[in-house]
Design a protein around this motif. Sequence first.
Motif, PDB file in Angstrom:
ATOM      1  N   TYR A  58       1.346   2.028  -3.523  1.00 43.42           N
ATOM      2  CA  TYR A  58       0.901   4.005  -4.632  1.00 43.42           C
ATOM      3  C   TYR A  58       1.614   4.045  -5.977  1.00 43.42           C
ATOM      4  N   GLU A  59       1.363   4.220  -7.202  1.00 38.78           N
ATOM      5  CA  GLU A  59       2.959   3.306  -7.862  1.00 38.78           C
ATOM      6  C   GLU A  59       3.511   5.028  -7.987  1.00 38.78           C
ATOM      7  N   PRO A  60       5.089   5.010  -8.493  1.00 40.38           N
ATOM      8  CA  PRO A  60       5.524   6.441  -7.968  1.00 40.38           C
ATOM      9  C   PRO A  60       4.698   7.101  -9.464  1.00 40.38           C
ATOM     10  N   THR A  61       5.153   8.100  -9.547  1.00 39.81           N
ATOM     11  CA  THR A  61       4.667   9.310  -9.993  1.00 39.81           C
ATOM     12  C   THR A  61       6.762   9.055 -11.080  1.00 39.81           C
ATOM     13  N   ILE A  62       7.614   9.319  -9.986  1.00 39.72           N
ATOM     14  CA  ILE A  62       8.886   9.543 -10.493  1.00 39.72           C
ATOM     15  C   ILE A  62       9.451   7.937 -10.026  1.00 39.72           C
ATOM     16  N   ASP A  63      10.642   7.615 -10.932  1.00 37.13           N
ATOM     17  CA  ASP A  63      11.214   6.062 -10.177  1.00 37.13           C
ATOM     18  C   ASP A  63      12.226   6.093 -11.082  1.00 37.13           C
ATOM     19  N   ILE A  64      13.052   5.993 -10.225  1.00 33.79           N
ATOM     20  CA  ILE A  64      14.497   5.867 -10.478  1.00 33.79           C
ATOM     21  C   ILE A  64      14.714   4.952 -10.493  1.00 33.79           C
ATOM     22  N   ARG A  65      14.043   3.956 -10.680  1.00 32.01           N
ATOM     23  CA  ARG A  65      14.453   2.158 -11.573  1.00 32.01           C
ATOM     24  C   ARG A  65      13.834   2.341 -13.004  1.00 32.01           C
ATOM     25  N   ASP A  66      13.424   3.854 -13.621  1.00 31.04           N
ATOM     26  CA  ASP A  66      13.591   3.890 -14.747  1.00 31.04           C
ATOM     27  C   ASP A  66      15.090   4.517 -15.512  1.00 31.04           C
ATOM     28  N   LEU A  67      15.515   5.062 -14.277  1.00 30.40           N
ATOM     29  CA  LEU A  67      16.623   5.292 -14.941  1.00 30.40           C
ATOM     30  C   LEU A  67      17.794   4.295 -14.420  1.00 30.40           C
ATOM     31  N   ILE A  68      17.963   3.771 -13.828  1.00 26.93           N
ATOM     32  CA  ILE A  68      19.193   2.558 -13.299  1.00 26.93           C
ATOM     33  C   ILE A  68      18.150   1.644 -12.147  1.00 26.93           C
ATOM     34  N   THR A  69      18.124   0.220 -12.192  1.00 23.94           N
ATOM     35  CA  THR A  69      18.197  -0.514 -11.229  1.00 23.94           C
ATOM     36  C   THR A  69      19.255  -1.614 -10.120  1.00 23.94           C
ATOM     37  N   LEU A  70      19.264  -1.873  -9.074  1.00 19.68           N
ATOM     38  CA  LEU A  70      20.036  -2.578  -8.058  1.00 19.68           C
ATOM     39  C   LEU A  70      20.436  -3.665  -9.123  1.00 19.68           C
ATOM     40  N   ASP A  71      19.545  -4.304  -9.448  1.00 14.78           N
ATOM     41  CA  ASP A  71      19.269  -5.565 -10.115  1.00 14.78           C
ATOM     42  C   ASP A  71      19.857  -5.487 -10.710  1.00 14.78           C
ATOM     43  N   ASP A  72      20.124  -4.793 -11.796  1.00 14.11           N
ATOM     44  CA  ASP A  72      21.098  -4.125 -13.306  1.00 14.11           C
ATOM     45  C   ASP A  72      22.008  -4.611 -12.902  1.00 14.11           C
ATOM     46  N   VAL A  73      23.010  -3.231 -12.055  1.00 11.31           N
ATOM     47  CA  VAL A  73      24.457  -3.463 -11.369  1.00 11.31           C
ATOM     48  C   VAL A  73      24.860  -4.779 -11.111  1.00 11.31           C
ATOM     49  N   TYR A  87      26.733   2.677  -6.153  1.00  9.88           N
ATOM     50  CA  TYR A  87      26.626   3.101  -7.221  1.00  9.88           C
ATOM     51  C   TYR A  87      25.268   3.632  -7.625  1.00  9.88           C
ATOM     52  N   CYS A  88      24.400   2.678  -7.888  1.00  5.56           N
ATOM     53  CA  CYS A  88      23.175   3.389  -8.134  1.00  5.56           C
ATOM     54  C   CYS A  88      22.909   5.423  -7.991  1.00  5.56           C
ATOM     55  N   MET A  89      23.060   5.058  -6.745  1.00  6.89           N
ATOM     56  CA  MET A  89      23.106   6.336  -6.535  1.00  6.89           C
ATOM     57  C   MET A  89      23.307   7.435  -7.208  1.00  6.89           C
ATOM     58  N   GLU A  90      25.295   6.933  -6.950  1.00  4.02           N
ATOM     59  CA  GLU A  90      26.238   8.582  -7.520  1.00  4.02           C
ATOM     60  C   GLU A  90      25.620   8.333  -9.095  1.00  4.02           C
ATOM     61  N   PHE A  91      25.027   7.407  -9.801  1.00  6.89           N
ATOM     62  CA  PHE A  91      24.958   7.082 -10.934  1.00  6.89           C
ATOM     63  C   PHE A  91      23.601   8.094 -10.914  1.00  6.89           C
ATOM     64  N   LEU A  92      23.038   8.933  -9.892  1.00  7.36           N
ATOM     65  CA  LEU A  92      21.458   9.158 -10.084  1.00  7.36           C
ATOM     66  C   LEU A  92      22.323  10.732 -10.392  1.00  7.36           C
ATOM     67  N   ILE A  93      23.479  10.728  -9.056  1.00  9.52           N
ATOM     68  CA  ILE A  93      24.412  12.368  -9.055  1.00  9.52           C
ATOM     69  C   ILE A  93      24.557  12.386 -10.156  1.00  9.52           C
ATOM     70  N   ASN A  94      25.452  11.427 -11.373  1.00  9.54           N
ATOM     71  CA  ASN A  94      26.119  12.137 -11.911  1.00  9.54           C
ATOM     72  C   ASN A  94      24.922  11.917 -13.335  1.00  9.54           C
ATOM     73  N   ASN A  95      23.821  11.582 -12.832  1.00 11.82           N
ATOM     74  CA  ASN A  95      23.066  11.474 -14.276  1.00 11.82           C
ATOM     75  C   ASN A  95      22.143  13.158 -13.554  1.00 11.82           C
ATOM     76  N   ILE A  96      22.296  13.248 -12.503  1.00 11.19           N
ATOM     77  CA  ILE A  96      20.974  14.696 -12.324  1.00 11.19           C
ATOM     78  C   ILE A  96      20.262  15.090 -12.652  1.00 11.19           C
ATOM     79  N   ASN A  97      19.906  15.477 -13.865  1.00  9.19           N
ATOM     80  CA  ASN A  97      19.398  15.832 -15.070  1.00  9.19           C
ATOM     81  C   ASN A  97      18.315  15.627 -15.480  1.00  9.19           C
ATOM     82  N   TRP A  98      18.110  13.720 -15.170  1.00 11.03           N
ATOM     83  CA  TRP A  98      17.233  13.070 -15.413  1.00 11.03           C
ATOM     84  C   TRP A  98      16.080  13.774 -14.518  1.00 11.03           C
TER      85      TRP A  98
END
Length: 283
Positions: A58-73, A87-98
């Motif tokens: 099932y294709e995610p409706t909201i996807d953290i990979r649109d913000l950051i991916t582990l491969d890129d990091v 790092y990815c999860m901390e990046f999400l918290i620092n950009n929680i407005n997304w």
Amino acid sequence: MIIEEKKDNYLGKQCQLVIGPAGSGKSTYCRTIMSHCQSIKRSVHLVNLDPAAENFEYEPTIDIRDLITLDDVMEELDYGPNGGLVYCMEFLINNINWLEEELNNYEDDYLIFDCPGQIELYTHFPIMKSIVQTLQKYDYNVCCVYLLDSQFIEDTSKFFSGVLNAMSAMIQLEIPHINVLTKVDLLDKKLQRSRDFERYLEVDSSLLTEDINNRMRPRYQHLNEAIVQLIDEYNMVNFLPLDITDEESIAYVLAQVDNSIQYGEDLEVKEREDFTEVDDDDY
């Protein structure tokens, strides 16, 4: 009897946060619940919070990979998988407005969050706690669904390690919490119907001392007794068995989650005996 949705139920702001160790069956659980919800005409959305995820039925409706991916990091910062995931999860918290902006599009929907399998995110770091607080800020009723592979019952020490992790997550997140023993369909049917299996579902702490003290050096017995005392004093952890080949098992787990977040309060929550019949001759 399988619980069916009633069309006049208030869908509201409800969500499941699906967590557990790597390999515990989180993606399979999400897929199973999504499929079941479709069959009972419930509108749900999948949210992927795993930056290392690859394939979804099932294709995610909201996807953290649109913000950051582990491969890129890993490629750009030369991090390993574990450090990169943190790092990815901390990046999400620092950009929680997304995440907040994404949630605004689905504020009246039922969400299922497929989370990473790094257990430290639930037991050591405040990352998932911050995500829970964001959801609560937007008035979501949140239930944590902690998954543990049923194969762990074949090794008592591994099973109780999972119990302690579940308890740690419960204390850390401070939200309604359902523990699920996954992959039960892979267990021997006779074991599933045995009283010994019930001891794992109700977490009989004496299993730890009975089994491990017979295999470990005496010097570790005091440690095992301390762990047993800790589990008994908190008395927080028990498990629901999930057989993904059995619609009644799936419905029962979902009903317990729904009850914990007050979804469809007019639906009657069934007892496990209503879903599974046990023949006394199997004992």
